[in-house]
Design a protein around this motif. Sequence first.
Motif, PDB file in Angstrom:
ATOM      1  N   ARG A   1     -12.409 -29.753  37.966  1.00  0.00           N
ATOM      2  CA  ARG A   1     -13.088 -28.721  37.174  1.00  0.00           C
ATOM      3  C   ARG A   1     -14.083 -27.988  38.061  1.00  0.00           C
ATOM      4  O   ARG A   1     -14.553 -28.529  39.061  1.00  0.00           O
ATOM      5  N   SER A   2     -14.420 -26.769  37.650  1.00  0.00           N
ATOM      6  CA  SER A   2     -15.118 -25.858  38.560  1.00  0.00           C
ATOM      7  C   SER A   2     -16.435 -26.393  39.129  1.00  0.00           C
ATOM      8  O   SER A   2     -16.812 -26.031  40.230  1.00  0.00           O
ATOM      9  N   SER A   3     -17.120 -27.252  38.399  1.00  0.00           N
ATOM     10  CA  SER A   3     -18.386 -27.748  38.962  1.00  0.00           C
ATOM     11  C   SER A   3     -18.144 -28.659  40.161  1.00  0.00           C
ATOM     12  O   SER A   3     -19.013 -28.835  40.993  1.00  0.00           O
ATOM     13  N   TYR A   4     -16.945 -29.235  40.230  1.00  0.00           N
ATOM     14  CA  TYR A   4     -16.663 -30.182  41.304  1.00  0.00           C
ATOM     15  C   TYR A   4     -15.823 -29.594  42.423  1.00  0.00           C
ATOM     16  O   TYR A   4     -15.897 -30.023  43.565  1.00  0.00           O
ATOM     17  N   PHE A   5     -14.941 -28.673  42.065  1.00  0.00           N
ATOM     18  CA  PHE A   5     -13.957 -28.199  43.035  1.00  0.00           C
ATOM     19  C   PHE A   5     -13.534 -26.772  42.686  1.00  0.00           C
ATOM     20  O   PHE A   5     -13.411 -26.446  41.516  1.00  0.00           O
ATOM     21  N   PRO A   6     -13.307 -25.928  43.699  1.00  0.00           N
ATOM     22  CA  PRO A   6     -13.059 -24.511  43.412  1.00  0.00           C
ATOM     23  C   PRO A   6     -11.711 -24.201  42.760  1.00  0.00           C
ATOM     24  O   PRO A   6     -11.554 -23.160  42.132  1.00  0.00           O
ATOM     25  N   VAL A   7     -10.721 -25.082  42.924  1.00  0.00           N
ATOM     26  CA  VAL A   7      -9.396 -24.777  42.357  1.00  0.00           C
ATOM     27  C   VAL A   7      -9.156 -25.673  41.150  1.00  0.00           C
ATOM     28  O   VAL A   7      -9.295 -26.892  41.233  1.00  0.00           O
ATOM     29  N   ASP A   8      -8.786 -25.073  40.025  1.00  0.00           N
ATOM     30  CA  ASP A   8      -8.531 -25.869  38.827  1.00  0.00           C
ATOM     31  C   ASP A   8      -7.149 -26.513  38.919  1.00  0.00           C
ATOM     32  O   ASP A   8      -6.210 -25.960  39.481  1.00  0.00           O
ATOM     33  N   PHE A   9      -7.061 -27.714  38.344  1.00  0.00           N
ATOM     34  CA  PHE A   9      -5.812 -28.471  38.292  1.00  0.00           C
ATOM     35  C   PHE A   9      -4.649 -27.615  37.762  1.00  0.00           C
ATOM     36  O   PHE A   9      -3.542 -27.666  38.276  1.00  0.00           O
ATOM     37  N   HIS A  10      -4.952 -26.787  36.736  1.00  0.00           N
ATOM     38  CA  HIS A  10      -3.886 -25.996  36.107  1.00  0.00           C
ATOM     39  C   HIS A  10      -3.460 -24.815  36.965  1.00  0.00           C
ATOM     40  O   HIS A  10      -2.447 -24.180  36.689  1.00  0.00           O
ATOM     41  N   ASP A  11      -4.229 -24.522  37.997  1.00  0.00           N
ATOM     42  CA  ASP A  11      -3.876 -23.394  38.858  1.00  0.00           C
ATOM     43  C   ASP A  11      -3.135 -23.826  40.123  1.00  0.00           C
ATOM     44  O   ASP A  11      -2.877 -23.011  41.006  1.00  0.00           O
ATOM     45  N   LEU A  12      -2.797 -25.100  40.215  1.00  0.00           N
ATOM     46  CA  LEU A  12      -2.060 -25.564  41.387  1.00  0.00           C
ATOM     47  C   LEU A  12      -0.670 -24.924  41.389  1.00  0.00           C
ATOM     48  O   LEU A  12      -0.066 -24.736  40.334  1.00  0.00           O
ATOM     49  N   GLY A  13      -0.180 -24.606  42.591  1.00  0.00           N
ATOM     50  CA  GLY A  13       1.111 -23.935  42.692  1.00  0.00           C
ATOM     51  C   GLY A  13       2.291 -24.811  42.337  1.00  0.00           C
ATOM     52  O   GLY A  13       3.271 -24.369  41.737  1.00  0.00           O
ATOM     53  N   GLY A  14       2.223 -26.063  42.681  1.00  0.00           N
ATOM     54  CA  GLY A  14       3.313 -26.987  42.392  1.00  0.00           C
ATOM     55  C   GLY A  14       3.331 -27.368  40.928  1.00  0.00           C
ATOM     56  O   GLY A  14       2.373 -27.116  40.203  1.00  0.00           O
ATOM     57  N   THR A  15       4.445 -27.928  40.461  1.00  0.00           N
ATOM     58  CA  THR A  15       4.474 -28.381  39.074  1.00  0.00           C
ATOM     59  C   THR A  15       4.134 -29.867  39.033  1.00  0.00           C
ATOM     60  O   THR A  15       4.572 -30.646  39.880  1.00  0.00           O
ATOM     61  N   ILE A  16       3.347 -30.211  38.039  1.00  0.00           N
ATOM     62  CA  ILE A  16       2.922 -31.596  37.885  1.00  0.00           C
ATOM     63  C   ILE A  16       3.230 -32.021  36.460  1.00  0.00           C
ATOM     64  O   ILE A  16       2.832 -31.352  35.504  1.00  0.00           O
ATOM     65  N   SER A  17       3.994 -33.079  36.335  1.00  0.00           N
ATOM     66  CA  SER A  17       4.270 -33.571  34.993  1.00  0.00           C
ATOM     67  C   SER A  17       3.807 -35.011  34.884  1.00  0.00           C
ATOM     68  O   SER A  17       3.536 -35.670  35.887  1.00  0.00           O
ATOM     69  N   ALA A  18       3.694 -35.478  33.646  1.00  0.00           N
ATOM     70  CA  ALA A  18       3.245 -36.841  33.412  1.00  0.00           C
ATOM     71  C   ALA A  18       4.348 -37.611  32.706  1.00  0.00           C
ATOM     72  O   ALA A  18       5.074 -37.075  31.879  1.00  0.00           O
ATOM     73  N   ASP A  19       4.489 -38.874  33.072  1.00  0.00           N
ATOM     74  CA  ASP A  19       5.462 -39.748  32.425  1.00  0.00           C
ATOM     75  C   ASP A  19       4.838 -41.141  32.395  1.00  0.00           C
ATOM     76  O   ASP A  19       3.722 -41.330  32.885  1.00  0.00           O
TER      77      ASP A  19
END
Lengths: 304, 129
Positions: free
Chosen positions: A114-132
């Motif tokens: 999140r922005s207070s900790y890191f400049p790039v948000d998880f949801h803005d990553l270029g790769g796809t990330i899924s959960a299982d």
Amino acid sequence: MSFLVRFWGVRGSIPTPGLQTHRYGGNTSCVELEVDGVRFICDAGSGIRELGIDLMEEGPKPLTAHLFFSHMHWDHIQGFPFFTPVYVPNNHFTIWGPRTGDRRFARLLGGQMRSSYFPVDFHDLGGTISADDLGDGERVIDGVRVRVFHQHHPGVSFAYRFEKNGVSVVYATDSEIDLDLDDPELPLRDPGALRGVPQDLVAFCRGANLLIADGQYTDEEYPKVVGWGHARATTIVDLAVLAEVEQLAVFHHDPMHTDEEISDLIGHCQQRAASHGSDVTVFGAREGFELRLDRPPGRRQTQY
Amino acid sequence: MNDTVDDPVDGRLAFATTEATDISVLPKRLVRRPHILQIVAGDVAPRTIPLTQDSMSVGRSNEADIRIMTADLSRMHMRIDRTRRGFKCFDMDSRNGVFVNEVRVHSAVLRDGDLIQLGNVALMYHEGS
Ligand SMILES: [Zn+2]
Ligand SMILES: [Zn+2]
């Protein structure tokens, strides 16, 4: 078949760069398995950054990998925002939860971005990330059987066993098995005696070609850090002996331990295994080591 | 000005200021220590091998950059490459394997004092600068 294990980060708690840690390495937990081309990554400590550099240079394109987490303590996730392959479109990562419907790991991993900790948000990553998730605690993923085990650690942690065609590795870090000994006083009364560890854990590790286990503390240090969530190195030697594993990698080195101190501790662990009549190979997990488990580990043939 | 008072700063500077040495005239080994493999055991003659190339092969073959003649070694047994993390050894699918400090490795980034065992031959790695 090909079953490779690579150590990218072996240090506990916090990265420790410097001359004193040059041999074993100062990056926090990250171990990569490559089983017939299928990639599993255990934990995303600072070591995953180095893995990312290699994958960007010579990894398959696009890249797919399965991410497993022992738990979400910071030293096991801090490298994730610096793992360059997650920024690359068409790369795909699956974050595995230990139980049916458990998506906490994917959520918490994003939390540190999140922005207070890191400049790039998880949801803005270029790769796809899924959960299982591993359902009832066991799944076959791309031909590799994966099982989970609950460990004793503040806030709980998980061990994983990866297995294919009879070749197996157990990744078991951040676990204070000393809290679960049959006789908790035995290590003080008779330090050299074989310690009884929980039977279900022995069964989980049984016959593994490689056990990677938290052995952060020496016997002298442990009484001062009871409840911190880490084991005596000597106790995981006993686990390795009881479970008849082939090789034991002592992992999650204490940030205060110098190379020399770790080497001394490993020497002590090797003597202990021998004193129990075991021929398990014991070594200190080290950055930059790559093992191939589908080959016999063998023994050096000559005594010098 | 009282010229009897010691000037500690000047004193220190005087102590530190020696004649500059032109290092370009020194033999190279005094400036940079080479990375070295040293044969320390086995049925071959002791030998010191500087790692002068970015990638060198070790084996029985006469095509190997570092030729070690003993039956335990495969023709092409091990490769040793310069990488951004340091010199790294790779098992070239050898029959008897590559052991670093008694652990059979597929590859390993080497550190000063590591003992590499290829069959009955033991090589010590000395990290240069
Ligand atoms: Zn940890
Ligand atoms: Zn932890």
